[in-house]
Design a protein around this motif. Structure first.
Motif, short mmCIF file in Angstrom:
data_model
loop_
_atom_site.label_atom_id
_atom_site.label_comp_id
_atom_site.label_asym_id
_atom_site.label_seq_id
_atom_site.Cartn_x
_atom_site.Cartn_y
_atom_site.Cartn_z
N GLU A 236 1.00 7.68 -1.33
CA GLU A 236 1.85 8.82 -1.65
C GLU A 236 3.02 8.99 -0.68
O GLU A 236 3.90 9.81 -0.91
N LEU A 237 3.03 8.23 0.40
CA LEU A 237 4.04 8.40 1.43
C LEU A 237 5.26 7.51 1.20
O LEU A 237 5.13 6.36 0.77
N ASP A 238 6.44 8.04 1.50
CA ASP A 238 7.68 7.30 1.36
C ASP A 238 7.82 6.33 2.54
O ASP A 238 8.59 6.52 3.47
N GLY B 295 -3.82 4.30 9.59
CA GLY B 295 -4.36 5.18 8.57
C GLY B 295 -3.31 6.20 8.19
O GLY B 295 -2.14 6.10 8.57
N ASP B 296 -3.73 7.22 7.44
CA ASP B 296 -2.78 8.19 6.92
C ASP B 296 -2.04 8.99 7.98
O ASP B 296 -0.84 9.25 7.85
N MET B 297 -2.72 9.36 9.06
CA MET B 297 -2.05 10.18 10.09
C MET B 297 -0.96 9.40 10.82
O MET B 297 0.13 9.92 11.05
N ILE B 298 -1.22 8.14 11.14
CA ILE B 298 -0.20 7.32 11.79
C ILE B 298 0.92 7.01 10.80
O ILE B 298 2.10 7.02 11.17
N ALA B 299 0.59 6.77 9.54
CA ALA B 299 1.61 6.53 8.51
C ALA B 299 2.49 7.77 8.32
O ALA B 299 3.71 7.66 8.17
N GLU B 300 1.89 8.95 8.34
CA GLU B 300 2.67 10.19 8.24
C GLU B 300 3.63 10.32 9.42
O GLU B 300 4.77 10.76 9.26
N SER B 301 3.18 9.92 10.61
CA SER B 301 4.05 9.93 11.78
C SER B 301 5.22 8.98 11.59
O SER B 301 6.36 9.31 11.95
N PHE C 70 0.80 -1.22 0.00
CA PHE C 70 0.00 0.00 0.00
C PHE C 70 0.84 1.28 0.00
O PHE C 70 0.35 2.33 -0.37
N GLY C 71 2.09 1.22 0.44
CA GLY C 71 2.92 2.42 0.52
C GLY C 71 3.61 2.74 -0.79
O GLY C 71 3.66 1.92 -1.70
N ALA C 72 4.17 3.93 -0.89
CA ALA C 72 4.90 4.34 -2.09
C ALA C 72 6.24 3.62 -2.20
O ALA C 72 6.74 3.40 -3.29
N ARG C 73 6.81 3.23 -1.09
CA ARG C 73 8.08 2.51 -1.09
C ARG C 73 7.78 1.03 -1.33
O ARG C 73 7.23 0.36 -0.47
N LYS C 74 8.14 0.54 -2.50
CA LYS C 74 7.78 -0.83 -2.89
C LYS C 74 8.73 -1.89 -2.35
O LYS C 74 8.38 -3.06 -2.32
N SER C 75 9.93 -1.51 -1.97
CA SER C 75 10.83 -2.44 -1.30
C SER C 75 11.38 -1.74 -0.07
O SER C 75 11.71 -0.55 -0.11
#
Length: 170
Positions: free
Chosen positions: A113-115, A84-90, A35-40
């Motif tokens: 969209e997050l790295d 969710g997005d807020m915890i992922a941003e953290s 689900f994240g932008a970083r695929k590996s």
């Protein structure tokens, strides 16, 4: 965006002498998805066990995660999201390399969209009910793999593998 310098297939091929565990692709019909932008992504494992309560996930991802991957055993629940997005941003802000969740996530368009590397079973819009419940630093077992604090996890679009030692820079 940072990309890990490995392919899980090659890690297995290059280290046949090591006991590298491979996460089973299907867990009773449940599959891990990226689900994240970083695929590996890779890193030293930090574990948390929680069921439909993401309190400990939120707490851990708000700490320094440099070189680390959070592995969450959510019991495979499909009833609510553990991130969710807020915890992922953290997690991004605190330099975590990735998160593997044996459960669900939400806000998938924002997470994409997050790295950050994120592998989970599915997406669901319902958030968890925070009650401060969960165990940190415990050994976990799902998908035919034992996850221990301080082991190393490597994930890409081929799958997830776990080794007791560092195989590449994380």
């Amino acid at each position: 965006m940072q990309t890990a310098a490995f392919v899980t297939c090659d890690l297995l091929d290059d280290h046949p002498e090591l006991d590298i565990q491979v996460l089973t692709p299907s867990l009773d019909g449940k599959f891990f998805h990226s689900f994240g932008a970083r695929k590996s992504f890779a890193g030293q494992i930090v574990t948390v066990k929680c069921f439909e309560d993401n309190s400990r996930v939120k707490e851990l991802l708000a700490t320094d995660g440099t070189g680390k991957v959070l592995v969450v055993d959510g019991g495979g629940s499909m009833r609510c999201a553990l991130m969710g997005d807020m915890i992922a941003e953290s997690a991004v802000k605190n330099h975590w390399n990735g998160v593997v969740i044996y459960g669900c996530v939400r806000d998938v368009d924002a997470i994409a969209e997050l790295d950050l590397g994120v592998h989970a079973l599915a997406a669901i819009p319902r958030k968890s009910n925070r009650q401060g419940i969960g165990e940190v630093g415990v050994s976990l077992y799902f998908g035919g793999v034992a996850f221990h604090n301080d082991d190393y996890l490597y994930a890409d679009n081929n799958g997830i593998v776990v080794a007791q030692e560092k195989l590449v820079d994380c």
